[in-house]
Write a protein that holds these residues in place. Structure first.
Motif, PDB file in Angstrom:
ATOM      1  N   GLU A   1      11.000  -4.456  12.708  1.00 47.20           N
ATOM      2  CA  GLU A   1      12.464  -4.522  12.590  1.00 47.20           C
ATOM      3  C   GLU A   1      12.867  -4.735  11.131  1.00 47.20           C
ATOM      4  O   GLU A   1      13.811  -4.117  10.640  1.00 47.20           O
ATOM      5  N   LEU A   2      12.141  -5.590  10.441  1.00 44.97           N
ATOM      6  CA  LEU A   2      12.453  -5.861   9.034  1.00 44.97           C
ATOM      7  C   LEU A   2      12.261  -4.600   8.181  1.00 44.97           C
ATOM      8  O   LEU A   2      13.086  -4.297   7.322  1.00 44.97           O
ATOM      9  N   ALA A   3      11.183  -3.872   8.451  1.00 43.80           N
ATOM     10  CA  ALA A   3      10.929  -2.641   7.689  1.00 43.80           C
ATOM     11  C   ALA A   3      12.078  -1.655   7.889  1.00 43.80           C
ATOM     12  O   ALA A   3      12.534  -1.016   6.934  1.00 43.80           O
TER      13      ALA A   3
ATOM     14  N   ARG B   1      11.866  -0.153  -1.985  1.00 46.27           N
ATOM     15  CA  ARG B   1      10.756   0.600  -1.390  1.00 46.27           C
ATOM     16  C   ARG B   1       9.925  -0.359  -0.566  1.00 46.27           C
ATOM     17  O   ARG B   1       9.426  -1.352  -1.091  1.00 46.27           O
ATOM     18  N   VAL B   2       9.817  -0.052   0.716  1.00 49.96           N
ATOM     19  CA  VAL B   2       9.097  -0.942   1.637  1.00 49.96           C
ATOM     20  C   VAL B   2       7.760  -0.314   1.998  1.00 49.96           C
ATOM     21  O   VAL B   2       7.689   0.861   2.353  1.00 49.96           O
ATOM     22  N   ILE B   3       6.705  -1.111   1.890  1.00 54.57           N
ATOM     23  CA  ILE B   3       5.392  -0.687   2.385  1.00 54.57           C
ATOM     24  C   ILE B   3       4.980  -1.692   3.453  1.00 54.57           C
ATOM     25  O   ILE B   3       4.954  -2.899   3.194  1.00 54.57           O
ATOM     26  N   SER B   4       4.690  -1.206   4.648  1.00 51.90           N
ATOM     27  CA  SER B   4       4.212  -2.078   5.726  1.00 51.90           C
ATOM     28  C   SER B   4       2.708  -1.980   5.802  1.00 51.90           C
ATOM     29  O   SER B   4       2.129  -0.905   5.648  1.00 51.90           O
ATOM     30  N   SER B   5       2.073  -3.131   6.060  1.00 53.84           N
ATOM     31  CA  SER B   5       0.620  -3.167   6.137  1.00 53.84           C
ATOM     32  C   SER B   5       0.164  -3.613   7.525  1.00 53.84           C
ATOM     33  O   SER B   5       0.638  -4.629   8.041  1.00 53.84           O
ATOM     34  N   LEU B   6      -0.755  -2.851   8.109  1.00 55.74           N
ATOM     35  CA  LEU B   6      -1.337  -3.197   9.413  1.00 55.74           C
ATOM     36  C   LEU B   6      -2.839  -3.418   9.235  1.00 55.74           C
ATOM     37  O   LEU B   6      -3.471  -2.762   8.410  1.00 55.74           O
ATOM     38  N   ALA B   7      -3.388  -4.330  10.050  1.00 60.25           N
ATOM     39  CA  ALA B   7      -4.812  -4.642   9.932  1.00 60.25           C
ATOM     40  C   ALA B   7      -5.695  -3.498  10.433  1.00 60.25           C
ATOM     41  O   ALA B   7      -6.822  -3.338   9.988  1.00 60.25           O
ATOM     42  N   GLY B   8      -5.189  -2.725  11.399  1.00 60.38           N
ATOM     43  CA  GLY B   8      -5.979  -1.643  11.972  1.00 60.38           C
ATOM     44  C   GLY B   8      -6.802  -2.077  13.173  1.00 60.38           C
ATOM     45  O   GLY B   8      -7.755  -1.401  13.555  1.00 60.38           O
ATOM     46  N   ARG B   9      -6.423  -3.207  13.788  1.00 58.28           N
ATOM     47  CA  ARG B   9      -7.174  -3.724  14.943  1.00 58.28           C
ATOM     48  C   ARG B   9      -6.897  -2.907  16.210  1.00 58.28           C
ATOM     49  O   ARG B   9      -7.788  -2.665  17.002  1.00 58.28           O
ATOM     50  N   VAL B  10      -5.635  -2.516  16.397  1.00 60.24           N
ATOM     51  CA  VAL B  10      -5.228  -1.827  17.616  1.00 60.24           C
ATOM     52  C   VAL B  10      -5.438  -0.322  17.404  1.00 60.24           C
ATOM     53  O   VAL B  10      -5.096   0.216  16.353  1.00 60.24           O
TER      54      VAL B  10
ATOM     55  N   GLU C   1       8.703   1.988  10.775  1.00 56.75           N
ATOM     56  CA  GLU C   1       9.346   3.099  10.067  1.00 56.75           C
ATOM     57  C   GLU C   1       8.927   3.049   8.605  1.00 56.75           C
ATOM     58  O   GLU C   1       8.689   1.974   8.070  1.00 56.75           O
ATOM     59  N   GLY C   2       8.892   4.202   7.961  1.00 57.07           N
ATOM     60  CA  GLY C   2       8.645   4.240   6.514  1.00 57.07           C
ATOM     61  C   GLY C   2       7.169   4.228   6.184  1.00 57.07           C
ATOM     62  O   GLY C   2       6.315   4.569   6.999  1.00 57.07           O
ATOM     63  N   GLU C   3       6.882   3.815   4.936  1.00 57.41           N
ATOM     64  CA  GLU C   3       5.516   3.883   4.414  1.00 57.41           C
ATOM     65  C   GLU C   3       4.632   2.822   5.073  1.00 57.41           C
ATOM     66  O   GLU C   3       5.031   1.662   5.174  1.00 57.41           O
ATOM     67  N   VAL C   4       3.441   3.231   5.486  1.00 56.56           N
ATOM     68  CA  VAL C   4       2.524   2.296   6.161  1.00 56.56           C
ATOM     69  C   VAL C   4       1.126   2.458   5.572  1.00 56.56           C
ATOM     70  O   VAL C   4       0.679   3.574   5.327  1.00 56.56           O
TER      71      VAL C   4
END
Ligand code: NAP
Length: 249
Positions: free
Chosen positions: A23-25, A35-44, A51-54
């Motif tokens: 929601e924040l992204a 410019r927003v970059i979202s980071s995921l651990a990659g566990r799932v 939304e946007g850059e990941v």
């Protein structure tokens, strides 16, 4: 929001893996000059993507994250990870100190304890509490940590997004599902599996709350794993985080 680069663009790294992070992204992505970059651990295996850059995958500890922040000229980090993701939370504190980048923590409030809940401080303590409480246990603690219950000769129902890996309890049924879940569906699930104890983490928020209401309705015992301590006072809603980020600019 904090300082920007020479082009006036402010770069925000959101450490995610939660609904609040997504929601924040989406909210910040609409701000001009951000410019927003979202980071995921990659566990799932098949995550809900913001939304946007990941970007996906670990940074290589606090030092790796600090180097990444410098390399990508990040102006502010938001730790919007799950309340039980302790390692990345500690790494974010250290990395932001090392790189001289401000850090905001966003965390949904915990559920308020109800009379009768068994409050424990860890998954090991939850496992230790189970013998004597019941025979048919609903584990809604995710697939990580299920090994903590592997030594117990009880009947377990595990609900998780992806299949768990050994070690596993000898009597385990796994249900692959992703929330949110309704009150009616939770009541039906607890009845179908004749559950007498629910083990859950105090994640907070409405998405996974219904199981607690269902447990109360059916008189199912609740073992609640308490949250680890926060490194600093968090913003407790996306609105508050957006406000703080905009005002800091
Ligand atoms: P954790 O134990 O705190 O972190 C373990 C390692 O995973 C970290 O050291 C980091 O690797 C990497 N990592 C974690 N979150 C990351 C992120 N957002 N972006 C990049 N790397 C990340 O984490 P966890 O409890 O396994 O949780 C993993 C992710 O799932 C988190 O993003 C969290 O928000 C989400 N999640 C967790 C739970 C839960 O119950 N723990 C529930 C729902 C969602 P490096 O050291 O290599 O950087």
């Amino acid at each position: 929001m904090h300082s920007s680069d020479a082009t006036g663009v402010r770069r925000v790294l959101i450490l995610g893996g939660t609904g609040e992070a997504r929601e924040l992204a989406a909210r910040l992505g609409d701000d001009a000059g951000v410019r927003v970059i979202s980071s995921l651990a990659g566990r799932v295996r098949d995550p809900k993507r913001p939304e946007g850059e990941v970007r996906v995958g670990g940074f290589g500890g606090a030092d790796g994250l600090a180097a990444w922040l410098r390399e990508h000229a990040i102006n502010v980090v938001v730790d919007a990870t799950h309340p039980f993701a302790q390692v990345i939370t500690a790494n974010a504190v250290r990395a932001c100190e090392l790189a001289g980048v401000p850090l905001l923590v966003l965390r949904r409030p915990a559920w308020e304890a109800e009379p009768g809940w068994h409050l424990v401080d860890s998954m090991d303590a939850a496992a230790a509490a189970l013998p004597g409480l019941g025979e048919r246990i609903f584990l809604s603690t995710g697939r990580q940590g299920v090994g903590r219950f592997a030594h117990l000769d009880l009947r377990f129902l595990l609900r998780a997004v992806d299949p768990p890996e050994p070690p596993l309890p000898p009597h385990l049924t796994t249900l692959l599902a992703r929330g949110p879940f309704t009150f009616g569906a939770e009541v039906a699930l607890l009845r179908e599996h004749r559950i007498d104890v629910l083990v859950t983490k105090n994640s907070g928020g409405p998405m996974t709350r219904a199981k607690l209401d269902a447990a109360r309705e059916l008189g199912v015992t609740v073992v609640m794993v308490q949250r680890p301590p926060e490194p600093r006072a968090p913003a407790t809603s996306v609105d508050e985080a957006v406000r703080q980020l905009r005002h800091a600019g």
